[in-house]
Design a protein around this motif. Sequence first.
Motif, short mmCIF file in Angstrom:
data_model
loop_
_atom_site.label_atom_id
_atom_site.label_comp_id
_atom_site.label_asym_id
_atom_site.label_seq_id
_atom_site.Cartn_x
_atom_site.Cartn_y
_atom_site.Cartn_z
N LEU A 53 0.95 -1.21 -0.06
CA LEU A 53 -0.13 0.18 0.01
C LEU A 53 0.75 1.25 -0.14
CD1 LEU A 53 -2.68 1.32 0.40
CD2 LEU A 53 -2.49 1.20 2.82
N GLY A 64 -2.42 -0.70 -3.56
CA GLY A 64 -3.26 0.22 -3.13
C GLY A 64 -2.43 1.65 -3.02
N VAL A 91 -2.81 5.72 -1.17
CA VAL A 91 -3.28 6.68 -0.18
C VAL A 91 -2.45 7.99 -0.04
CG1 VAL A 91 -4.10 6.92 1.83
CG2 VAL A 91 -4.47 5.01 1.31
N GLU A 112 -8.22 7.59 5.34
CA GLU A 112 -8.35 6.50 4.49
C GLU A 112 -7.67 5.31 4.81
OE1 GLU A 112 -10.54 6.52 2.17
OE2 GLU A 112 -11.49 8.59 2.38
N ALA A 135 -8.00 1.52 3.62
CA ALA A 135 -7.21 1.03 2.65
C ALA A 135 -6.34 -0.30 2.99
CB ALA A 135 -6.13 2.06 2.34
N PHE A 137 -7.32 -0.72 -3.83
CA PHE A 137 -7.74 0.69 -3.44
C PHE A 137 -6.94 1.70 -3.69
CE2 PHE A 137 -8.30 3.97 -0.05
CZ PHE A 137 -9.35 3.76 0.51
N ASP A 168 -6.91 5.86 -3.61
CA ASP A 168 -7.36 7.31 -2.96
C ASP A 168 -6.62 8.32 -3.46
OD1 ASP A 168 -8.82 9.16 -1.04
OD2 ASP A 168 -6.63 9.57 -0.83
#
Length: 214
Positions: A81, A102, A104, A112, A116, A126, A128
């Motif tokens: 992530l 993902g 973020v 978030e 996430a 995910f 964002d």
Amino acid sequence: MSSTSVLIVDDHAVVRKGLRLMIESQIDMCVVGEAATLQEAISVAAGVHPDVITLDLSMPGPSGIASVDRLRTAAPASRILIVTMHDDPAFVRSAVAMGASGFVSKSAADTELIAAIRSVSRGRVFIDSPDSTSLGSILGPRPGGVKQRPIDSLSERELEVLRNVARGHTNQQIADQVGLSVKTVESYRARLMKKLNLKDRTDLVRLAIDSGLL
């Protein structure tokens, strides 16, 4: 309840501390390690095998998008992530292509990040970004349109392999999950790319998202 294990990778101690406090406030999550450099992250990840690695793309020494690939090699079962100040869609596309699950922005991490981590730990993608309202828009338009990707013509097994590749699973992980040999999974992947007229994993992820597979 099993806990989602998380490795925090960021060169700022204050940021790591803040992320740790946020993550460990959740009853279903635990931090199993921290790292301030990519090399340290690779060493720790190979030892603790975290479910999720939160990764800053801007650190001293080797870093950036290529660090995603190096971490995936060290811990292929971990979901990566990206947590960074960069919110350029080009960074997102490159990160996804390299195998990140993902993205973020640090400006939204407080609201978030937990969502996430839960999402990517479950095999989902995910994204964002303040400049995007959907996964499809941040990945960008697909060349050729939907008609050139006849997903309805795929068999159930092809769809299963497609879904797992889009989630960032390795050939070995897919083989173990669907009961095929690694060589057969490799053949499926090559066939899918050719059959669906895809150039790289970014195209594949985009198609999986647009088709509701993720």
